[in-house]
Design a protein around this motif. Structure first.
Motif, PDB file in Angstrom:
ATOM      1  N   VAL A   9     -28.131  -9.598 -41.631  1.00 23.25           N
ATOM      2  CA  VAL A   9     -28.367  -8.685 -42.753  1.00 23.25           C
ATOM      3  C   VAL A   9     -27.208  -7.707 -42.854  1.00 23.25           C
ATOM      4  N   VAL A  10     -27.225  -6.858 -43.881  1.00 19.90           N
ATOM      5  CA  VAL A  10     -26.176  -5.849 -44.039  1.00 19.90           C
ATOM      6  C   VAL A  10     -26.350  -4.777 -42.962  1.00 19.90           C
ATOM      7  N   HIS A  11     -25.275  -4.496 -42.256  1.00 20.78           N
ATOM      8  CA  HIS A  11     -25.217  -3.405 -41.289  1.00 20.78           C
ATOM      9  C   HIS A  11     -24.085  -2.481 -41.714  1.00 20.78           C
ATOM     10  N   SER A  12     -24.100  -1.268 -41.238  1.00 25.29           N
ATOM     11  CA  SER A  12     -23.001  -0.332 -41.499  1.00 25.29           C
ATOM     12  C   SER A  12     -22.694   0.434 -40.224  1.00 25.29           C
ATOM     13  N   TRP A  13     -21.456   0.408 -39.825  1.00 24.95           N
ATOM     14  CA  TRP A  13     -21.006   1.254 -38.722  1.00 24.95           C
ATOM     15  C   TRP A  13     -20.806   2.648 -39.276  1.00 24.95           C
ATOM     16  N   PHE A  14     -21.327   3.644 -38.623  1.00 26.06           N
ATOM     17  CA  PHE A  14     -21.052   5.031 -38.998  1.00 26.06           C
ATOM     18  C   PHE A  14     -20.648   5.774 -37.746  1.00 26.06           C
ATOM     19  N   ILE A  15     -19.432   6.283 -37.741  1.00 22.52           N
ATOM     20  CA  ILE A  15     -18.922   7.029 -36.592  1.00 22.52           C
ATOM     21  C   ILE A  15     -18.506   8.410 -37.090  1.00 22.52           C
ATOM     22  N   PRO A  16     -19.401   9.400 -36.975  1.00 17.82           N
ATOM     23  CA  PRO A  16     -19.137  10.714 -37.549  1.00 17.82           C
ATOM     24  C   PRO A  16     -17.944  11.449 -36.944  1.00 17.82           C
ATOM     25  N   GLY A  17     -17.624  11.203 -35.674  1.00 19.80           N
ATOM     26  CA  GLY A  17     -16.510  11.893 -35.030  1.00 19.80           C
ATOM     27  C   GLY A  17     -15.165  11.631 -35.685  1.00 19.80           C
ATOM     28  N   GLY A  51     -33.635  -3.381 -40.249  1.00 19.09           N
ATOM     29  CA  GLY A  51     -34.751  -4.088 -39.617  1.00 19.09           C
ATOM     30  C   GLY A  51     -35.422  -3.249 -38.554  1.00 19.09           C
ATOM     31  N   ARG A  52     -36.312  -3.887 -37.808  1.00 20.48           N
ATOM     32  CA  ARG A  52     -37.108  -3.173 -36.805  1.00 20.48           C
ATOM     33  C   ARG A  52     -36.285  -2.524 -35.707  1.00 20.48           C
ATOM     34  N   SER A  53     -35.173  -3.113 -35.329  1.00 18.23           N
ATOM     35  CA  SER A  53     -34.362  -2.564 -34.227  1.00 18.23           C
ATOM     36  C   SER A  53     -33.210  -1.696 -34.716  1.00 18.23           C
ATOM     37  N   HIS A  54     -33.285  -1.247 -35.945  1.00 15.52           N
ATOM     38  CA  HIS A  54     -32.205  -0.447 -36.531  1.00 15.52           C
ATOM     39  C   HIS A  54     -31.838   0.761 -35.670  1.00 15.52           C
ATOM     40  N   HIS A  55     -32.814   1.449 -35.141  1.00 19.42           N
ATOM     41  CA  HIS A  55     -32.555   2.660 -34.352  1.00 19.42           C
ATOM     42  C   HIS A  55     -32.033   2.350 -32.951  1.00 19.42           C
ATOM     43  N   HIS A  56     -31.925   1.077 -32.572  1.00 20.79           N
ATOM     44  CA  HIS A  56     -31.396   0.689 -31.268  1.00 20.79           C
ATOM     45  C   HIS A  56     -30.035   0.019 -31.399  1.00 20.79           C
ATOM     46  N   MET A  57     -29.213   0.465 -32.338  1.00 18.60           N
ATOM     47  CA  MET A  57     -27.894  -0.132 -32.555  1.00 18.60           C
ATOM     48  C   MET A  57     -26.799   0.917 -32.380  1.00 18.60           C
ATOM     49  N   PRO A  58     -26.592   1.396 -31.161  1.00 19.07           N
ATOM     50  CA  PRO A  58     -25.512   2.357 -30.951  1.00 19.07           C
ATOM     51  C   PRO A  58     -24.150   1.667 -31.047  1.00 19.07           C
ATOM     52  N   ILE A  59     -23.144   2.441 -31.377  1.00 12.84           N
ATOM     53  CA  ILE A  59     -21.781   1.932 -31.511  1.00 12.84           C
ATOM     54  C   ILE A  59     -20.869   2.791 -30.650  1.00 12.84           C
ATOM     55  N   LYS A  60     -19.976   2.142 -29.932  1.00 15.75           N
ATOM     56  CA  LYS A  60     -19.006   2.844 -29.099  1.00 15.75           C
ATOM     57  C   LYS A  60     -17.629   2.288 -29.442  1.00 15.75           C
ATOM     58  N   LEU A  61     -16.735   3.158 -29.882  1.00 17.69           N
ATOM     59  CA  LEU A  61     -15.364   2.765 -30.231  1.00 17.69           C
ATOM     60  C   LEU A  61     -14.431   3.422 -29.215  1.00 17.69           C
ATOM     61  N   VAL A  62     -13.684   2.608 -28.493  1.00 16.47           N
ATOM     62  CA  VAL A  62     -12.764   3.100 -27.474  1.00 16.47           C
ATOM     63  C   VAL A  62     -11.341   2.946 -27.999  1.00 16.47           C
ATOM     64  N   ILE A  63     -10.639   4.065 -28.104  1.00 17.61           N
ATOM     65  CA  ILE A  63      -9.239   4.069 -28.567  1.00 17.61           C
ATOM     66  C   ILE A  63      -8.353   4.254 -27.345  1.00 17.61           C
ATOM     67  N   LEU A  64      -7.481   3.276 -27.125  1.00 17.20           N
ATOM     68  CA  LEU A  64      -6.586   3.306 -25.971  1.00 17.20           C
ATOM     69  C   LEU A  64      -5.186   3.705 -26.398  1.00 17.20           C
ATOM     70  N   LYS A  65      -4.449   4.276 -25.482  1.00 17.36           N
ATOM     71  CA  LYS A  65      -3.057   4.662 -25.731  1.00 17.36           C
ATOM     72  C   LYS A  65      -2.157   3.459 -25.492  1.00 17.36           C
ATOM     73  N   LEU A  66      -1.313   3.151 -26.461  1.00 16.93           N
ATOM     74  CA  LEU A  66      -0.344   2.071 -26.292  1.00 16.93           C
ATOM     75  C   LEU A  66       0.891   2.625 -25.599  1.00 16.93           C
ATOM     76  N   GLU A  67       1.357   1.915 -24.616  1.00 14.02           N
ATOM     77  CA  GLU A  67       2.550   2.380 -23.903  1.00 14.02           C
ATOM     78  C   GLU A  67       3.615   1.332 -23.937  1.00 14.02           C
TER      79      GLU A  67
END
Length: 67
Positions: A9-17, A51-67
């Protein structure tokens, strides 16, 4: 680059930070180019009532430093 898609189904990532929201549409891959000046970890969640598990969909975005 971030590539988003969905298999059910349609999902949306939302990362307020970092003030972004990506829509994930079934059968379609969308490509997003992002630029970050500082590495870090950003948290968010699905912003589309998907859907039913909508509130159990956390998102974690890790930004790494390129060297």
């Amino acid at each position: 680059m971030v590539i988003t898609n969905s298999y059910d189904v349609v999902h949306s990532w939302f990362i307020p930070g970092i003030g972004i929201k990506f829509d994930c549409v079934p059968g379609r891959s969308t490509h997003h180019h992002l630029y970050f000046e500082k590495p870090g970890i950003y948290y968010g969640q699905c912003a589309e009532i998907c859907g039913r598990s909508h509130h159990h969909m956390p998102i974690k975005l890790v930004i790494l430093k390129l060297e």
